[in-house]
Design a protein around this motif. Sequence first.
Motif, PDB file in Angstrom:
ATOM      1  N   ASN A   1       0.853  -1.171   0.000  1.00 43.84           N
ATOM      2  CA  ASN A   1       0.000   0.000   0.000  1.00 43.84           C
ATOM      3  C   ASN A   1       0.893   1.224   0.000  1.00 43.84           C
ATOM      4  O   ASN A   1       1.977   1.190  -0.559  1.00 43.84           O
TER       5      ASN A   1
ATOM      6  N   PHE B   1     -14.432  -7.982  -2.391  1.00 44.04           N
ATOM      7  CA  PHE B   1     -14.655  -6.599  -2.782  1.00 44.04           C
ATOM      8  C   PHE B   1     -16.047  -6.243  -2.278  1.00 44.04           C
ATOM      9  O   PHE B   1     -17.020  -6.293  -3.019  1.00 44.04           O
TER      10      PHE B   1
ATOM     11  N   ALA C   1     -17.305  -0.639  -1.219  1.00 41.60           N
ATOM     12  CA  ALA C   1     -15.902  -0.461  -0.839  1.00 41.60           C
ATOM     13  C   ALA C   1     -15.144   0.275  -1.940  1.00 41.60           C
ATOM     14  O   ALA C   1     -15.467   0.173  -3.122  1.00 41.60           O
TER      15      ALA C   1
ATOM     16  N   TRP D   1     -11.736  -0.131  -2.356  1.00 40.96           N
ATOM     17  CA  TRP D   1     -10.751  -1.061  -2.888  1.00 40.96           C
ATOM     18  C   TRP D   1     -10.994  -2.458  -2.332  1.00 40.96           C
ATOM     19  O   TRP D   1     -11.747  -2.651  -1.379  1.00 40.96           O
TER      20      TRP D   1
ATOM     21  N   ARG E   1      -9.875  -6.321  -0.773  1.00 42.07           N
ATOM     22  CA  ARG E   1      -9.137  -6.717   0.427  1.00 42.07           C
ATOM     23  C   ARG E   1      -8.856  -8.212   0.391  1.00 42.07           C
ATOM     24  O   ARG E   1      -9.642  -8.996  -0.143  1.00 42.07           O
TER      25      ARG E   1
ATOM     26  N   ASP F   1      -8.666 -11.442   2.482  1.00 43.87           N
ATOM     27  CA  ASP F   1      -9.182 -11.948   3.750  1.00 43.87           C
ATOM     28  C   ASP F   1      -8.181 -12.925   4.346  1.00 43.87           C
ATOM     29  O   ASP F   1      -7.627 -13.783   3.646  1.00 43.87           O
TER      30      ASP F   1
ATOM     31  N   PHE G   1      -8.549  -8.655   7.628  1.00 36.99           N
ATOM     32  CA  PHE G   1      -8.275  -8.468   6.211  1.00 36.99           C
ATOM     33  C   PHE G   1      -7.166  -7.443   6.039  1.00 36.99           C
ATOM     34  O   PHE G   1      -6.855  -6.682   6.938  1.00 36.99           O
ATOM     35  N   ILE G   2      -6.595  -7.442   4.839  1.00 35.13           N
ATOM     36  CA  ILE G   2      -5.578  -6.469   4.462  1.00 35.13           C
ATOM     37  C   ILE G   2      -6.099  -5.739   3.230  1.00 35.13           C
ATOM     38  O   ILE G   2      -6.426  -6.372   2.218  1.00 35.13           O
ATOM     39  N   SER G   3      -6.222  -4.435   3.338  1.00 37.58           N
ATOM     40  CA  SER G   3      -6.715  -3.637   2.211  1.00 37.58           C
ATOM     41  C   SER G   3      -5.734  -3.704   1.051  1.00 37.58           C
ATOM     42  O   SER G   3      -4.527  -3.695   1.236  1.00 37.58           O
ATOM     43  N   VAL G   4      -6.286  -3.760  -0.159  1.00 38.13           N
ATOM     44  CA  VAL G   4      -5.489  -3.815  -1.376  1.00 38.13           C
ATOM     45  C   VAL G   4      -5.813  -2.557  -2.178  1.00 38.13           C
ATOM     46  O   VAL G   4      -6.745  -2.538  -2.977  1.00 38.13           O
ATOM     47  N   MET G   5      -5.039  -1.509  -1.966  1.00 36.47           N
ATOM     48  CA  MET G   5      -5.296  -0.239  -2.631  1.00 36.47           C
ATOM     49  C   MET G   5      -5.004  -0.290  -4.132  1.00 36.47           C
ATOM     50  O   MET G   5      -5.371   0.613  -4.866  1.00 36.47           O
TER      51      MET G   5
ATOM     52  N   GLN H   1      -8.878  -0.978  -7.260  1.00 30.63           N
ATOM     53  CA  GLN H   1      -9.841   0.034  -6.844  1.00 30.63           C
ATOM     54  C   GLN H   1     -11.100   0.008  -7.693  1.00 30.63           C
ATOM     55  O   GLN H   1     -11.051  -0.286  -8.887  1.00 30.63           O
TER      56      GLN H   1
END
Length: 151
Positions: free
Chosen positions: A85, A102, A106, A108, A110, A112, A118-122, A125
């Motif tokens: 990120n 997704f 949202a 962006w 994420r 799981d 979770f980890i956001s995945v910028m 998008q």
Amino acid sequence: MSAEAQWDLEVRSKKSARYAIATAVVLLISHLAVAFLLRITPTGVYFRTADQIALAGLGVLMASLALLLTRPRIRVGPAGVAVRNILSERLIEWDLVQGLSFPEGAIWARVDIPDDEFISVMAIQANDNDHAVAAVRAFRSLEKKYAGAQS
């Protein structure tokens, strides 16, 4: 094997990167123009060369901060999922990956992971439309390939 060869998929946001670059250019040009004009235009205030340099430096700093938005990416390969990120990068091994989601509304995607985290995945998008859909589909096909091999 090179470092790039170990990844089957690399995705970056298209529109956000373009917006960030355009914003950085506008910030830099406007600050440099004002810094240049600071001593030419009579404003009733005496500005020094140091003020001009500070204003130009502020433009460079703000443009650099805007360019940080071009950094996000996700890479997928046999080792797992590497999510970068704005400031950090994290490698998630396949045994921890529980899918890519997704959620509705949202901004962006994420990744799981266990315990409802979770980890956001910028890098993926919603404003990228078809590019985001293709990235999610490619991720899911690679997830079947690699996460299924872990079982």
